[in-house]
Design an enzyme around this catalytic site. Structure first.
Site, PDB file in Angstrom:
ATOM      1  N   TYR A 142       3.758   0.069   6.085  1.00  0.00           N
ATOM      2  CA  TYR A 142       2.996  -1.127   6.469  1.00  0.00           C
ATOM      3  C   TYR A 142       1.831  -0.778   7.400  1.00  0.00           C
ATOM      4  O   TYR A 142       0.867  -1.514   7.497  1.00  0.00           O
ATOM      5  CB  TYR A 142       3.899  -2.160   7.164  1.00  0.00           C
ATOM      6  CG  TYR A 142       4.921  -2.821   6.256  1.00  0.00           C
ATOM      7  CD1 TYR A 142       4.948  -2.564   4.891  1.00  0.00           C
ATOM      8  CD2 TYR A 142       5.869  -3.696   6.765  1.00  0.00           C
ATOM      9  CE1 TYR A 142       5.893  -3.153   4.061  1.00  0.00           C
ATOM     10  CE2 TYR A 142       6.816  -4.289   5.943  1.00  0.00           C
ATOM     11  CZ  TYR A 142       6.825  -4.010   4.595  1.00  0.00           C
ATOM     12  OH  TYR A 142       7.757  -4.606   3.783  1.00  0.00           O
ATOM     13  N   LYS A 191      16.092   6.999   1.399  1.00  0.00           N
ATOM     14  CA  LYS A 191      15.903   7.315  -0.026  1.00  0.00           C
ATOM     15  C   LYS A 191      15.617   8.816  -0.078  1.00  0.00           C
ATOM     16  O   LYS A 191      14.569   9.275  -0.547  1.00  0.00           O
ATOM     17  CB  LYS A 191      14.739   6.458  -0.573  1.00  0.00           C
ATOM     18  CG  LYS A 191      14.545   6.516  -2.067  1.00  0.00           C
ATOM     19  CD  LYS A 191      15.614   5.784  -2.847  1.00  0.00           C
ATOM     20  CE  LYS A 191      15.366   5.936  -4.344  1.00  0.00           C
ATOM     21  NZ  LYS A 191      16.537   5.578  -5.154  1.00  0.00           N
ATOM     22  N   ASP A 223      18.964   1.822  -2.408  1.00  0.00           N
ATOM     23  CA  ASP A 223      19.312   1.027  -3.595  1.00  0.00           C
ATOM     24  C   ASP A 223      20.807   0.706  -3.605  1.00  0.00           C
ATOM     25  O   ASP A 223      21.217  -0.423  -3.924  1.00  0.00           O
ATOM     26  CB  ASP A 223      18.871   1.731  -4.891  1.00  0.00           C
ATOM     27  CG  ASP A 223      19.051   3.246  -4.853  1.00  0.00           C
ATOM     28  OD1 ASP A 223      19.382   3.780  -3.781  1.00  0.00           O
ATOM     29  OD2 ASP A 223      18.862   3.888  -5.897  1.00  0.00           O
ATOM     30  N   ASP A 247      12.784  -4.588   6.133  1.00  0.00           N
ATOM     31  CA  ASP A 247      12.207  -5.898   5.851  1.00  0.00           C
ATOM     32  C   ASP A 247      12.969  -6.556   4.696  1.00  0.00           C
ATOM     33  O   ASP A 247      13.415  -7.711   4.770  1.00  0.00           O
ATOM     34  CB  ASP A 247      10.721  -5.688   5.476  1.00  0.00           C
ATOM     35  CG  ASP A 247       9.957  -6.983   5.350  1.00  0.00           C
ATOM     36  OD1 ASP A 247      10.500  -8.035   5.712  1.00  0.00           O
ATOM     37  OD2 ASP A 247       8.796  -6.933   4.879  1.00  0.00           O
ATOM     38  N   ASP A 251      16.271  -9.541   4.952  1.00  0.00           N
ATOM     39  CA  ASP A 251      16.173 -10.852   4.301  1.00  0.00           C
ATOM     40  C   ASP A 251      17.318 -11.047   3.307  1.00  0.00           C
ATOM     41  O   ASP A 251      17.880 -12.142   3.208  1.00  0.00           O
ATOM     42  CB  ASP A 251      14.819 -11.010   3.588  1.00  0.00           C
ATOM     43  CG  ASP A 251      13.774 -11.617   4.510  1.00  0.00           C
ATOM     44  OD1 ASP A 251      14.076 -11.787   5.708  1.00  0.00           O
ATOM     45  OD2 ASP A 251      12.659 -11.919   4.045  1.00  0.00           O
TER      46      ASP A 251
END
Ligand code: NAD
Length: 356
Positions: A142, A191, A223, A247, A251
């Site tokens: 980001y 990852k 994942d 992020d 959520d």
């Protein structure tokens, strides 16, 4: 203990829910012999109306000078057409940056009394969920360099995900320290089968793990984490991950409870200063009606006591009081169930206060 708290009530239901959290904190002071001084600062739409900016420099200085910050919520349709540089949310980004808030703590707690609100089956969540995601907030893709350019006659976009060892180490420390204050189990999400940043992440977490022998630390791929959060969320205690993974996962995790009004959060700096806020917005549709659920804000106040002020017993007292109120069958409209008693926002604050 004496503490200075900057209170950013904000817009919409912000002032209503924050007032209930203050009521509860005042009761904590009375019972445990503390003194909290509150400094109120306008933020968001109400500040735009008064001063033409979403937070004034003076207001920001007050946040920086305090021991901790409590936020309600900002925004609403009235300010949707403001130019991008003075929109209400700009103030939140500015406070996060000025206070150096690099660690975001998002607990997902499904109280067993509210298991029916979860979209998951009762056999999975009947006993409740209690996990906490520690998300890195100021690094990664980001904030890395980004560009869109024309290559061989077509547009190509690139976002770079840089992470330095010290950035990983400081969020790792927050995660290990948080795990020490909870169930002493930490899942480090990455990852590492694909990304170099994740391989550095994993190496750094393994090095830190040696300093925290009491914490059981495991690696899990992002994942797989996304699947496990749905399949078996009760297996987790604390999870730590980089900005974008956090992020998305936080959520996903917040939806497991099905009740947005109940969810607190914390954003921490390198010192003890933090900003504490419910995860929901300013709910303009119910503002001023005294029907909002204040428990997300009350539980955010409990996090402030636990993480910024090191007042574990006081934080436990608030969380236990919320549990007792739910046990007694009191509900605001958003979490109302058959056979329960519907109460207002201020009633809910009183009911929690009485049980501390
Ligand atoms: P929202 O979270 O404000 O509301 C979504 C729905 O949930 C609404 O129906 C609302 O009534 C309900 N709800 C939210 N909190 C509740 C509570 N405590 N008790 C009972 N019901 C509750 O999201 P939105 O409608 O998308 O956004 C409204 C405004 O809030 C927008 O201006 C948005 O930009 C802003 N916002 C601010 C923050 C923040 O301050 N951190 C976060 C998200 C959205």
């Amino acid at each position: 203990m004496n503490k200075n708290i900057t209170v950013l009530s904000g817009d919409g239901i912000g002032p209503e829910i924050v007032a209930e959290a203050i009521k509860v904190m005042d009761r904590v002071c009375e019972k445990y012999g503390h003194t909290f001084h509150y400094t109120y600062v306008d933020i968001g739409g109400c500040s735009i109306d008064k001063y033409g900016v979403p937070i004034t420099e003076e207001g920001m200085a007050k946040c920086k000078a305090s021991d901790s910050v409590l936020l309600g919520a900002v925004g609403g349709p009235k300010w949707d057409s403001c130019p991008p540089n003075i929109r209400p949310e700009k103030a939140l980004l500015a406070v996060r940056k000025e206070l150096g808030l690099f660690a975001n703590l998002r607990p997902t707690k499904l109280f067993p009394q509210l298991a029916d609100s979860s979209p998951l089956k009762k056999e999975i969540v009947g006993g409740g969920i209690d996990l906490l995601i520690v998300r890195e907030l100021t690094g990664g893709v980001y904030f890395g360099p980004k560009k869109t350019e024309e290559v061989n006659g077509e547009l190509v976009a690139t976002d770079i995900m840089p992470y330095s060892e010290h950035e990983i180490e400081r969020i790792g420390r927050v995660a290990f320290e948080t795990a020490m204050k909870r169930g002493k189990r930490l899942a480090s999400v990455d990852k590492a089968n694909v990304l170099d940043t994740s391989r550095l992440w994993r190496k750094t977490m393994h090095r830190l793990a040696e300093e925290y022998p009491e914490v059981t630390c495991t690696d899990i791929l992002v994942d797989n984490t996304a699947m496990q959060l749905i399949k078996n969320p009760t297996q987790f205690d604390v999870l730590v991950t980089e900005n974008m993974f956090g992020d998305i996962l936080s959520d996903e995790a917040s939806m497991l409870t099905g009740s947005i009004g109940m969810m607190p959060s914390a954003s921490l700096s390198e010192g003890t200063l933090g900003m504490y806020e419910p995860i929901h917005g300013s709910a303009p549709d119910i503002a001023g009606m005294n029907i909002a659920n204040p428990l997300g804000t009350i539980l955010s106040a409990a996090m402030m006591l636990r993480y910024s002020f090191d007042m574990a017993a006081e934080a436990d007292a608030i969380e236990n009081a919320v549990n007792l109120v739910l046990d007694a069958g009191y509900r605001t409209g958003d979490i109302m169930q058959e056979g329960c008693t519907k109460v207002t926002c201020s009633d809910m604050g009183d009911l929690v206060t009485e049980r501390i």
